[in-house]
Design an enzyme around this catalytic site. Structure first.
Site, PDB file in Angstrom:
ATOM      1  N   ASP A  50       7.385   1.861   2.551  1.00  0.00           N
ATOM      2  CA  ASP A  50       6.692   1.033   2.089  1.00  0.00           C
ATOM      3  C   ASP A  50       7.495  -0.066   0.994  1.00  0.00           C
ATOM      4  OD1 ASP A  50       4.575   2.557   2.622  1.00  0.00           O
ATOM      5  OD2 ASP A  50       4.548   3.743   1.064  1.00  0.00           O
TER       6      ASP A  50
ATOM      7  N   ASP B 235       3.014  -4.044  -0.870  1.00  0.00           N
ATOM      8  CA  ASP B 235       2.588  -3.490   0.296  1.00  0.00           C
ATOM      9  C   ASP B 235       1.506  -2.567  -0.035  1.00  0.00           C
ATOM     10  OD1 ASP B 235       2.748  -2.298   3.355  1.00  0.00           O
ATOM     11  OD2 ASP B 235       3.144  -0.747   2.023  1.00  0.00           O
TER      12      ASP B 235
ATOM     13  N   GLU C 103      -0.032  -8.676   2.501  1.00  0.00           N
ATOM     14  CA  GLU C 103      -0.378  -8.629   3.841  1.00  0.00           C
ATOM     15  C   GLU C 103      -1.984  -9.071   4.194  1.00  0.00           C
ATOM     16  OE1 GLU C 103       0.975  -5.259   6.818  1.00  0.00           O
ATOM     17  OE2 GLU C 103       0.552  -4.597   4.633  1.00  0.00           O
TER      18      GLU C 103
END
Ligand code: ZN
Length: 402
Positions: free
Chosen positions: A354, A186, A270
């Site tokens: 996170d 992340d 991501e």
């Protein structure tokens, strides 16, 4: 795989003068050829029996006149003007293919100073590069890759010179990943990155003193009179400082991507290119400055060299809002960025924001590697893929490793 290593040079004053002269010659040749191209193209449009301009013709034309008209060109490597015109030809190819804007004239002081050498026009001797008519220039490090050397582009950033050496590494020469399995990453709001292992990577931050110096220099620049020598000096100082801060950030990105690809063979991240638009201003400076694209670029080529796989989550994937507790998967409606820790209303699990997101990215990566590879009979735990498939060509075209 074609890959470049950008190495800082330590030229003497005399050598720096030569490099600047070669870069100036390249810029001149580029502009000369662009003007010629436009004239010849207009003539061809009026009368189709005239030849259409092309880079090879322009190079011949310049060679025929340079001794008489531009004798100073002979003081630097012949590659400088020649390669500049070849690059103009490539710029026109890109333009005709719809990939780029119409080529522009290069402005002194505005465009990047650079020139390119073909592999027959330079050689490497450990920590030095030999350039024709110049001799040996000291490099700050040795070339990181082995393979066939293709070319070198010498360029200047602020008052520093660099050689970006392009190598064709035909085989993967890095040891494979340690195989600690899969990881989700992340990218940082509070840290540079959070891993699903629970690790938080803070990353090197430019010292506060550098940042306040940056502010001071920008203010001082804005007070200087345009065109004055003092303004020029202040501009140089500011550019050097910007480069130094960018290097510190680039360095922590490299450390992060090397660490990840060294340890894990499946890495889930991501897609911030699109969904990150909003989130972007909260990202850690290192990533928002370098761009998510740079992080992904580094990760994908390094993974490619070690036989690891990078999985980029779908941009609608709610990595933060989904509960990562085993067997739960509840998705909350809202999770403002200010909330760093939350409790799942269904299963009661307490999440670090996170780490939870990283856990979900890891799960996503594992499940999509298994399903994507089923057809090829190479699921997780079996042989890792040697290349990251998505956007491979784009990433392989030109890679600068700061
Ligand atoms: Zn839950």
């Amino acid at each position: 795989m074609i890959i470049s290593h950008k190495i800082r040079l330590d030229p003497s004053n005399k050598q720096a003068t030569y490099l600047a002269k070669a870069a100036g010659t390249a810029r001149f040749a580029y502009n000369w050829a662009l003007a010629e191209w436009q004239t010849q193209y207009a003539a061809w449009k009026d009368d189709n029996s005239q030849p259409k301009p092309n880079q090879m013709g322009l190079r011949r034309q310049l060679n025929a006149i340079k001794r008489d008209q531009f004798p100073w060109m002979l003081e630097v490597t012949k590659n400088a003007p020649q390669m500049a015109i070849i690059q103009l030809g490539q710029a026109f190819n890109n333009f005709f293919a719809g990939r780029a804007q119409y080529p522009q004239f290069k402005k002194k002081g505005k465009s990047r100073d650079s020139f390119t050498l073909t592999n027959d026009q330079f050689s490497l001797d450990d920590c030095r590069i030999r350039i024709p008519n110049l001799g040996l220039v000291r490099m700050r490090e040795t070339l990181r890759f082995s393979g066939k050397i293709l070319s070198a582009t010498i360029s200047r950033t602020a008052d520093q010179w660099f050689a970006s050496i392009t190598v064709d590494t035909t085989s993967n020469h890095l040891p494979p990943a340690e195989n600690q399995g899969a990881v989700g990453v992340d990218l940082g709001v509070s840290a540079l990155a959070t891993l699903s292992t629970g690790e938080k990577v803070i990353g090197a931050k430019p010292h506060k003193a550098l940042l306040s110096r940056l502010q001071r220099l920008s203010r001082s620049l804005s007070r200087k009179i345009k065109g004055s020598a003092n303004r020029h000096k202040a501009k140089q100082k500011l550019a050097t400082l910007h480069a130094r801060i960018a290097n510190i950030r680039q360095d922590s990105l490299h450390q992060l991507t090397t660490n990840l690809t060294r340890r894990f063979h499946t890495i889930g991240i991501e897609d911030l290119n699109v969904s990150g638009m909003v989130k972007n201003r909260y990202l850690s400076r290192a990533i928002s400055d370098m761009g998510f694209f740079e992080f992904r670029r580094q990760l994908e080529y390094k993974a490619g060299m070690r036989g690891a796989v990078v999985v980029v989550a779908d941009r609608f994937f709610a990595s933060s809002k989904t509960c990562s507790a085993p067997g739960c998967g509840h998705k909350v409606d809202k999770l403002p960025l200010s909330i760093r820790e939350w409790t799942c209303p269904v299963c009661g699990a307490v999440h670090d924001r996170d780490i939870n997101a990283a856990n979900n990215l890891e799960k996503y990566a594992v499940s999509s590697t298994v399903s994507a590879c089923e057809g090829e009979g190479a699921g997780l735990g079996r042989k890792p893929k040697t290349k990251p498939a998505p956007m491979k060509q784009e990433f392989n075209r030109k890679l600068d490793l700061g």
